[in-house]
Design an enzyme around this catalytic site. Structure first.
Site, short mmCIF file in Angstrom:
data_model
loop_
_atom_site.label_atom_id
_atom_site.label_comp_id
_atom_site.label_asym_id
_atom_site.label_seq_id
_atom_site.Cartn_x
_atom_site.Cartn_y
_atom_site.Cartn_z
CG HIS A 73 -0.61 5.82 3.76
ND1 HIS A 73 -1.71 5.00 3.74
CD2 HIS A 73 0.27 5.25 4.62
CE1 HIS A 73 -1.50 3.98 4.55
NE2 HIS A 73 -0.33 4.10 5.10
NE ARG B 145 -6.28 -2.00 1.56
CZ ARG B 145 -7.23 -1.14 1.84
NH1 ARG B 145 -7.93 -0.58 0.85
NH2 ARG B 145 -7.51 -0.83 3.10
CD GLN C 286 -1.08 -0.22 3.73
OE1 GLN C 286 -1.36 0.73 4.45
NE2 GLN C 286 -1.53 -1.45 3.94
CD GLU D 147 1.36 3.84 8.20
OE1 GLU D 147 0.14 4.10 8.16
OE2 GLU D 147 1.84 2.74 7.87
CG HIS E 103 4.05 1.06 3.80
ND1 HIS E 103 3.58 2.21 3.20
CD2 HIS E 103 3.14 0.77 4.79
CE1 HIS E 103 2.48 2.61 3.79
NE2 HIS E 103 2.18 1.75 4.75
#
Length: 374
Positions: A95, A262, A93, A130, A243
């Site tokens: 972001h 994804r 995936q 994150e 990642h």
């Protein structure tokens, strides 16, 4: 006052059936327990006495969040704290940036796609930087490996069908090579290459193939760095970095978003064109975060993570910012005008308007607050 939180467990199929119950001292349910959420994201908010935390924040944003957090991030809790229990690889995936998230969310809203629709990509208009901090040995895939090194890896598999990608990775400029090869890997026409590659894989890539046979994400995984974390080591993942987490137990803290694009290793919705628009085709070294005095500060203002190894000597906590605490071992005592005791696995929220508090106890506690104050 400090508020005891009831947290939420997400039962995703890649989760462990035993790791979270063992960590939190609870009974296994027999189902995978992948993530514990302690926060105010509307998809699975924690609650206080049965009232969702996001509802309490909406009722009194100034008292719950404080002026500094609202001025910087708006009237919502800027971060989300999780515990991950990874038994099988997560989806491969990436972001989006804040600008990409806003544009993507607005476009899907304009098309009238319901938030809970299977094909919905953007759940909110926010980015999702994150950080993951290992509680046990933890490993995953993170960022594109140098194309020349990846060419060597592919060459070692001795699969003739890989020759065009090996040539591209060795001869084209890095960004062009990565974009070309990933595009072809994710195309429906890559099936024969995947069939030839799967039997030749070893190590973590063979593990991925056994879990997701026939998934084109297996090919994409070959382009990424494999990174291993020991307990206490941390990794930061910014927008555009592809990642996947492969195994282990970890604290994860992120901006308060659920936007994930994804490209494989999943049964969930895959939007390859949008993912290709968001991915940064840049070789990179995994961005490890070195703690300073047990404080993990990444390149994201939404959060800072602090580990407390508790003793009977009080540790003062700042006032004026929203803070979330999770006790993972022993017992923590959170004292302000009165004392709130947290046992293993229990969480609390300190509103910005609460009086200054202190921590004592015996065990380990993690605390998150916006990264805009002390």
């Amino acid at each position: 006052m400090p508020l005891p939180l009831s947290t939420v467990i997400r039962p995703y199929d890649w989760g462990s059936r035993t790791a979270l119950p063992e960590l939190l001292g609870t009974e296994p349910t027999g189902r995978p327990q992948a993530e514990l959420w302690a926060g105010a994201h509307p998809a699975a908010p924690s609650s206080v006495g049965g009232t969702p935390l996001n509802v309490l924040i909406d009722r009194d944003p100034a008292g719950m969040l404080g002026a500094r957090s609202i001025a910087r991030f708006g009237p919502a809790l800027p971060y989300l704290l999780k515990v991950l229990a990874v038994e099988r690889p997560l989806s491969l995936q990436v972001h989006p940036t804040m600008a990409q998230a806003r544009a993507g969310f607005a476009a899907e809203e304009a098309r009238g796609i319901p938030i809970d629709d299977y094909t919905r990509t953007y759940k909110d208009p926010f980015h999702k930087p994150e950080m993951v901090c290992a509680l046990t040995d933890f490993h995953g895939l993170c960022g594109f490996r140098d194309p020349g090194e990846t060419a060597g890896l592919l060459e070692s598999l001795a699969v003739p069908e890989l020759r065009p990608w090996i040539v591209a990775l060795r001869t084209a400029p890095p960004a062009e090579a990565l974009r070309t090869v990933l595009t072809q890997m994710l195309d429906d026409s890559s099936g024969p290459v995947l069939a030839a590659v799967e039997p030749a894989l070893t190590g973590v890539y063979a593990d991925i193939a056994r879990t997701y046979p026939g998934d084109r994400g297996i090919l994409a995984a070959l382009l990424l760095n494999h990174v291993e974390l020991k307990p206490g080591e941390a990794l930061f993942l910014d927008a555009g970095v592809p990642h996947s987490y492969l195994g282990g137990l970890a604290i994860e803290v992120m901006a308060n978003s659920d936007n994930v694009l994804r490209c494989g290793l999943t049964g969930k919705h895959i939007d390859v064109p949008e993912l290709m628009r968001v991915v940064e085709f840049v070789p990179s070294t995994p961005a490890r975060v070195e703690p300073a005095e047990r404080r993990y500060r990444a390149n994201a203002d939404e959060f800072v993570l602090i580990r407390h190894d508790l003793t009977d000597d009080p540790e003062p906590l700042p006032a004026g910012l929203p803070q979330t605490l999770l006790c993972l071992d022993g017992e923590a005592r959170l004292s302000a005008d009165r004392t709130l005791t947290l046992a293993r696995g229990e969480a609390a929220f300190i509103p910005a308007g609460a009086p200054a508090a202190s921590l004592t106890g015996k065990g380990t506690l993690y605390r998150v607050l916006p990264g805009i104050g002390p």
